[in-house]
Design a protein around this motif. Sequence first.
Motif, short mmCIF file in Angstrom:
data_model
loop_
_atom_site.label_atom_id
_atom_site.label_comp_id
_atom_site.label_asym_id
_atom_site.label_seq_id
_atom_site.Cartn_x
_atom_site.Cartn_y
_atom_site.Cartn_z
N TYR A 152 52.27 40.84 32.44
CA TYR A 152 51.31 42.16 32.19
C TYR A 152 51.65 42.55 30.76
CZ TYR A 152 50.26 43.11 37.05
OH TYR A 152 50.02 43.09 38.15
N ASP A 153 52.88 42.31 30.13
CA ASP A 153 52.98 42.89 28.83
C ASP A 153 52.24 41.88 27.73
OD1 ASP A 153 54.42 44.84 29.36
OD2 ASP A 153 56.35 44.14 29.38
N GLU A 154 52.49 40.43 28.01
CA GLU A 154 51.80 39.64 27.22
C GLU A 154 50.20 39.59 27.18
OE1 GLU A 154 55.22 36.34 27.69
OE2 GLU A 154 53.63 36.31 28.81
N LEU A 174 38.10 36.61 29.83
CA LEU A 174 39.35 36.47 29.90
C LEU A 174 39.78 37.34 31.37
CD1 LEU A 174 42.52 36.53 29.34
CD2 LEU A 174 42.39 38.75 28.18
N THR A 175 38.72 38.44 31.44
CA THR A 175 39.00 39.30 32.59
C THR A 175 38.46 38.52 33.87
OG1 THR A 175 38.35 41.26 31.37
CG2 THR A 175 38.09 41.42 33.82
N ARG A 176 37.63 37.60 33.85
CA ARG A 176 37.17 36.85 34.70
C ARG A 176 38.16 35.79 35.53
NH1 ARG A 176 31.95 36.87 32.14
NH2 ARG A 176 32.35 35.00 31.64
N ASP A 177 39.15 35.53 34.68
CA ASP A 177 40.08 34.46 35.02
C ASP A 177 41.41 34.85 35.32
OD1 ASP A 177 38.40 32.43 34.01
OD2 ASP A 177 39.57 32.22 32.10
N LEU A 178 41.54 36.43 35.50
CA LEU A 178 42.89 36.85 35.75
C LEU A 178 43.29 37.28 37.14
CD1 LEU A 178 43.50 39.22 32.49
CD2 LEU A 178 44.24 36.86 32.72
N PRO A 179 44.40 37.48 37.52
CA PRO A 179 44.58 38.20 38.87
C PRO A 179 44.15 39.40 38.89
CG PRO A 179 46.64 37.32 38.08
CD PRO A 179 45.51 37.17 36.99
N LEU A 180 43.76 40.25 40.16
CA LEU A 180 42.84 41.10 39.89
C LEU A 180 43.44 42.52 39.25
CD1 LEU A 180 40.52 42.59 41.26
CD2 LEU A 180 41.69 43.37 43.05
N ALA A 181 44.88 42.72 39.32
CA ALA A 181 45.40 44.01 38.87
C ALA A 181 45.34 43.67 37.19
CB ALA A 181 46.90 44.17 39.29
N LYS A 182 45.59 42.63 36.72
CA LYS A 182 45.58 42.20 35.26
C LYS A 182 44.10 42.44 34.67
CE LYS A 182 49.72 39.42 35.49
NZ LYS A 182 50.30 37.90 35.36
N ALA A 183 43.09 41.87 35.59
CA ALA A 183 41.76 41.99 35.46
C ALA A 183 41.31 43.46 35.04
CB ALA A 183 41.15 41.16 36.38
N VAL A 184 41.81 44.13 35.98
CA VAL A 184 41.32 45.62 35.87
C VAL A 184 42.03 46.22 34.72
CG1 VAL A 184 41.48 48.16 36.91
CG2 VAL A 184 41.24 45.77 38.38
N SER A 223 47.03 50.61 36.56
CA SER A 223 48.65 50.89 36.99
C SER A 223 48.86 51.17 38.27
CB SER A 223 49.20 52.04 36.00
OG SER A 223 50.43 52.40 36.30
N ARG A 224 47.83 51.91 38.95
CA ARG A 224 48.07 52.21 40.36
C ARG A 224 47.82 50.61 41.27
NH1 ARG A 224 44.98 56.76 39.19
NH2 ARG A 224 43.02 55.80 39.84
N LEU A 225 46.94 49.92 40.89
CA LEU A 225 46.76 48.69 41.54
C LEU A 225 47.58 47.85 41.35
CD1 LEU A 225 44.89 46.87 43.09
CD2 LEU A 225 43.76 46.15 40.86
N ARG A 226 48.32 48.01 40.09
CA ARG A 226 49.58 47.10 39.98
C ARG A 226 50.82 47.29 40.80
NH1 ARG A 226 52.55 46.69 34.09
NH2 ARG A 226 54.42 45.54 34.66
N ALA A 227 51.00 48.67 40.81
CA ALA A 227 51.96 49.31 41.67
C ALA A 227 51.60 48.91 43.22
CB ALA A 227 52.25 50.67 41.51
#
Length: 656
Positions: A152-154, A174-184, A223-227
Amino acid sequence: MRSRRVTPLLRQRAVDTVLREAASGSRANGARGWWARWAWRRVVLACAAGDPAAQDAVRGVAAELVEADVRDLLAAAPRRPAERAAYLTLIGQRAQRRALDPDGTLLAVAYRAADSETRGRLRAAMAAEGDPDVARVVVVGEARDRIAGLSYDELDHLAHQLAEHRRWAELRRLTRDLPLAKAVAAASLLPPRERSASTGDGAVDFLPTALSAQTDLSAQAASRLRATVGRLPRERLLTHQTGGHALVASFSPDSSELALKCGVRKKRFYREFSDYAEFEVETLTIATGEATHRFGERTAGGYDDAVLHLGDEILVRLTTGSGRCSVVRVAPDHQVLCAPSDLSGMRRSGNGAVMLCRRGLALAEPGADRLRYVPLPWFSERNGGPGLRGLDGPTHTPATLPGSRLIAFEFLGQLYVVGDNGQGVLHTAPVRDRSVAVTDPLVLFFLSPHALALNFPGPYRTRRTEVWEFPPGGGLRRTAEHVGEILDRWPVEEWRGRYIDDAFARLFLFRGPYQVSPWFGCLDDDLPWPQGPGGTSALSRVHGVRGFLTTAPWGDAVAVATQEGLGAPIACEVHSPHLPAAREQLERPMLHATPGDLQRVHELRTRIGDPAVREALDVLAGCLGDRLGGEIALGSGEVLAPYSDTDLALGRDPEG
């Protein structure tokens, strides 16, 4: 590395001069004089500020630098790993950069975030190093797969760099490639007008519709989705061995933790539990299986002891030899909330915990140093009411619906629906003969804010279940009745997505008679929860292997107890049939998604009750649908109706 344009601190000629002064200013013993130290310090500060002239000049003499000079340069390096990797490359410290970033992933992140001038300097530096692998990853741009799996930090660093330089097309890709929480998190940096754009060939470059349509596409939502993803278990079966002999448990409201209270036996197993002299409370993190000791005390207890996890606080209900109860907060601090008194079992309420007491309700509110009592005039003995007498623990535990701040209980054959925010008695109706109700309590469960399920005591296969509704503006009325096992009338699928009460869950999760003790009843192996064998001793086989402890609030996990023999310590098992698969899908980069993944996400959505997880799967399904478009996935197994407009059946021609 920061890609902002840097105003040179030193001109190239000045850099060369300062470096010569720093080198020639050495004394006979190798130490620099004050003028040489000042000159070298100027070079180090210029390198740290990103001055191209200083960095290029230092890279040119990197092989000649003494160890002390290298330490000075490293001390001035940026803290962010990606920026540090680029800095080390630009000043010629190849060994240091390889130790930090052996596969070139961090350098790829820095390269992608850098401006065109810095990219050119990085290419030149890597070409001078003669490292073809890193050059291929960064220059040719084959780091896309690696970037999708960064932390997440990188990724936060990379996305902020792209946004800072208004490189919206790259940020959308970039957004279309990432896992969902990172994409959001990445999508939250896009201005609304930049969430879609026309490309030069007439096509449209856009965010997935499921993301661009989100009303709350913010850093807080990310942040909520990541949690939410981070609290899900990775394994379907989690086992924890306790050191106690009597175990009660409670999930936290978000199901991220399981609070365990176990009594530690100090006498032989055939003695009463009141002879136990100690109890311990620990929490089990569901995502990792890590146990944390929270409390331990020497005190007597009983079989009716209970624990309730409220998220930020943990409460324990202790019974005394006289049958009275005290309530103690054991986390985050130790606070006795009441002296021993007549109290029912505990349930989660809209603001803490609620119990029944002789005057009405007893509320344990967050941070309070004592219980708050809310009298119900209906029951007041002064007003001619019956008074809530004989509250013997679990047998008079109320049912609650925290989100609607509703409480329901039965007393002397009368059903009551009460508000926990001072509304008093909202509805009441007689449900059975008063004399029977004294010894055999009902099991209650809120089906919705306007409906209750009531299960009456009796032989296991002939127990009666009734549904009572109380629509807005109307009174309590019975609308359905069933005699027999609950799942014969209402299958498991109908309980998903409801806030499950432990007392009611025990009825349809376990075969055998309902009892207060968790050691009566066998977990039904035909249900989806069990994920592996319990104890293997003869006692475990005879007594049904698993004893019920508690269910997660939305029914997605169940905690059970196992024991290898009389007097042996009890182990806790947490069974989560579908949450690990949901976590796997939510953590997978969308770059790697296949049509089969989309189908799996749709299936998981129907099998999970937690609203936050269901919502995340909904968004993921929308993103995958946009990404995969019309790709075809071959299914297997039996062909079942109904069919959708996108289904295609393939078969062999028997005559061909």
